[in-house]
Scaffold this motif. Structure first.
Motif, mmCIF file in Angstrom:
data_model
loop_
_atom_site.group_PDB
_atom_site.id
_atom_site.type_symbol
_atom_site.label_atom_id
_atom_site.label_comp_id
_atom_site.label_asym_id
_atom_site.label_seq_id
_atom_site.Cartn_x
_atom_site.Cartn_y
_atom_site.Cartn_z
ATOM 1 N N GLY A 137 36.470 42.146 27.848
ATOM 2 C CA GLY A 137 36.842 42.030 29.417
ATOM 3 C C GLY A 137 38.400 41.906 29.503
ATOM 4 N N CYS A 138 38.733 42.057 30.719
ATOM 5 C CA CYS A 138 40.095 41.916 30.903
ATOM 6 C C CYS A 138 40.877 42.897 30.372
ATOM 7 C CB CYS A 138 40.997 40.575 30.516
ATOM 8 S SG CYS A 138 40.176 39.016 31.239
ATOM 9 N N ASP A 139 40.316 44.224 30.415
ATOM 10 C CA ASP A 139 41.157 45.541 30.134
ATOM 11 C C ASP A 139 41.495 46.169 31.097
ATOM 12 O OD1 ASP A 139 41.951 47.756 29.189
ATOM 13 O OD2 ASP A 139 40.396 48.149 27.751
ATOM 14 N N PRO A 140 43.137 46.259 31.462
ATOM 15 C CA PRO A 140 43.672 46.730 32.582
ATOM 16 C C PRO A 140 43.319 48.184 32.808
ATOM 17 C CG PRO A 140 45.301 46.178 30.980
ATOM 18 C CD PRO A 140 43.970 45.674 30.309
ATOM 19 N N THR A 141 42.952 48.839 31.765
ATOM 20 C CA THR A 141 42.760 50.248 32.071
ATOM 21 C C THR A 141 41.397 50.590 32.671
ATOM 22 O OG1 THR A 141 41.753 50.351 29.784
ATOM 23 C CG2 THR A 141 44.272 50.916 30.146
ATOM 24 N N PHE A 142 40.511 49.382 32.856
ATOM 25 C CA PHE A 142 39.172 49.499 33.438
ATOM 26 C C PHE A 142 38.869 48.545 34.766
ATOM 27 C CE2 PHE A 142 38.769 51.477 29.378
ATOM 28 C CZ PHE A 142 38.056 52.601 29.597
ATOM 29 N N SER A 143 40.050 48.208 35.408
ATOM 30 C CA SER A 143 40.030 47.287 36.454
ATOM 31 C C SER A 143 39.143 47.816 37.455
ATOM 32 C CB SER A 143 41.531 47.510 37.028
ATOM 33 O OG SER A 143 41.320 46.452 38.180
ATOM 34 N N SER A 144 38.141 46.918 37.883
ATOM 35 C CA SER A 144 37.205 46.870 39.003
ATOM 36 C C SER A 144 36.739 45.543 39.301
ATOM 37 C CB SER A 144 36.170 47.886 38.574
ATOM 38 O OG SER A 144 35.357 47.319 37.390
ATOM 39 N N ALA A 145 35.914 45.576 40.380
ATOM 40 C CA ALA A 145 35.257 44.367 40.643
ATOM 41 C C ALA A 145 33.631 44.266 40.523
ATOM 42 C CB ALA A 145 35.472 44.114 42.261
ATOM 43 N N THR A 146 33.249 43.313 39.797
ATOM 44 C CA THR A 146 31.903 42.989 39.654
ATOM 45 C C THR A 146 31.576 41.624 39.745
ATOM 46 O OG1 THR A 146 32.021 42.894 37.266
ATOM 47 C CG2 THR A 146 31.530 45.257 38.186
ATOM 48 N N ASN A 147 30.521 41.296 40.497
ATOM 49 C CA ASN A 147 30.239 39.776 40.757
ATOM 50 C C ASN A 147 28.895 39.392 40.284
ATOM 51 O OD1 ASN A 147 32.742 39.298 41.804
ATOM 52 N ND2 ASN A 147 32.281 40.140 43.778
ATOM 53 N N SER B 204 37.464 38.934 40.369
ATOM 54 C CA SER B 204 38.223 38.997 41.405
ATOM 55 C C SER B 204 38.123 40.552 41.826
ATOM 56 C CB SER B 204 39.797 38.728 41.058
ATOM 57 O OG SER B 204 40.060 39.633 39.729
ATOM 58 N N ALA B 205 39.044 41.018 42.819
ATOM 59 C CA ALA B 205 38.835 42.226 43.158
ATOM 60 C C ALA B 205 39.255 43.190 41.982
ATOM 61 C CB ALA B 205 39.855 42.773 44.446
ATOM 62 N N SER B 206 40.094 43.008 41.170
ATOM 63 C CA SER B 206 40.474 43.904 40.130
ATOM 64 C C SER B 206 39.817 43.608 38.823
ATOM 65 C CB SER B 206 41.999 43.846 40.055
ATOM 66 O OG SER B 206 42.261 42.394 39.452
ATOM 67 N N GLY B 207 39.124 42.353 38.860
ATOM 68 C CA GLY B 207 38.890 41.875 37.528
ATOM 69 C C GLY B 207 39.726 41.460 36.475
ATOM 70 N N LEU B 208 40.884 41.371 36.955
ATOM 71 C CA LEU B 208 42.099 40.887 36.142
ATOM 72 C C LEU B 208 42.850 39.875 36.337
ATOM 73 C CD1 LEU B 208 43.145 44.728 35.491
ATOM 74 C CD2 LEU B 208 41.879 43.435 34.044
#
Length: 193
Positions: free
Chosen positions: A96-106, A123-127
């Protein structure tokens, strides 16, 4: 040039304007903005990198995973918000926390224990590099036990690294997980824990 048809002259004029605005908006403006940002906001313009013992360990703007080789959270560290910013299929060692795959999942916040929302929602970006003070508070006992530190010392560090609202009224108080965990490592090194 006056002998050219009107439509050709208009196209030549339009092309000249295109070139002028390309130079102004595509080259000059970006270079001026980069120059200003390097002078006025140098740290932020270069990614707000955080160093520890002379090595860059991350960015204060992005979440960091504190996990073992199998992806299990390390109990001695505070954990960030959930992150599904990860390629699929996930390469070994990427949790996780890979900025090249930013997305939201909850994850669903249906736990009856009244868990802080940021402990179960991305968060909205996942980052997002920050957690709420409530999220940090529910992790204090685990971290203190894993590091053999008094709970009061860990609570004091959480309080020290809790940032208030921006400008006093924007957003919510937050705790930067990377900076807090670096402070924990420094405290553990001093106390031999």
């Amino acid at each position: 040039m006056n002998r050219l048809p009107v439509i050709v002259r208009q196209h030549i004029a339009a092309f000249r304007i295109l070139l002028v605005f390309t130079v102004i908006c595509g080259l000059a403006y970006p270079l001026v903005m980069v120059g200003i940002s390097q002078v006025v906001f140098h740290h932020q313009a270069n990614g707000s990198m955080v160093s520890y013992h002379g090595h860059v360990v991350g960015s204060a703007l992005l979440c960091q995973e504190f996990a073992d080789a199998k992806g299990n959270p390390l109990p001695r560290y505070f954990q960030p918000r959930p992150s599904a910013a990860i390629p699929s299929p996930a390469p070994k060692g990427d949790y996780g926390c890979d900025p090249t795959f930013s997305s939201a999942t909850n994850l669903g916040p249906t736990n009856p224990a009244q868990i802080p929302p940021d402990a179960v929602t991305a968060s909205a970006s996942g980052l997002d590099p920050d957690i709420s003070p409530r999220n940090a508070a529910i992790q204090v006992n685990r971290v203190a036990a894993a590091r053999h530190l008094p709970v009061s010392e860990v609570q004091a560090l959480v309080a020290k690294y809790t940032q208030g609202r921006q400008l006093g009224f924007l957003g919510e108080p937050a705790v930067n997980v990377l900076e807090l965990n670096i402070a924990l490592d420094q405290l553990s090194a001093k106390s031999g824990g």
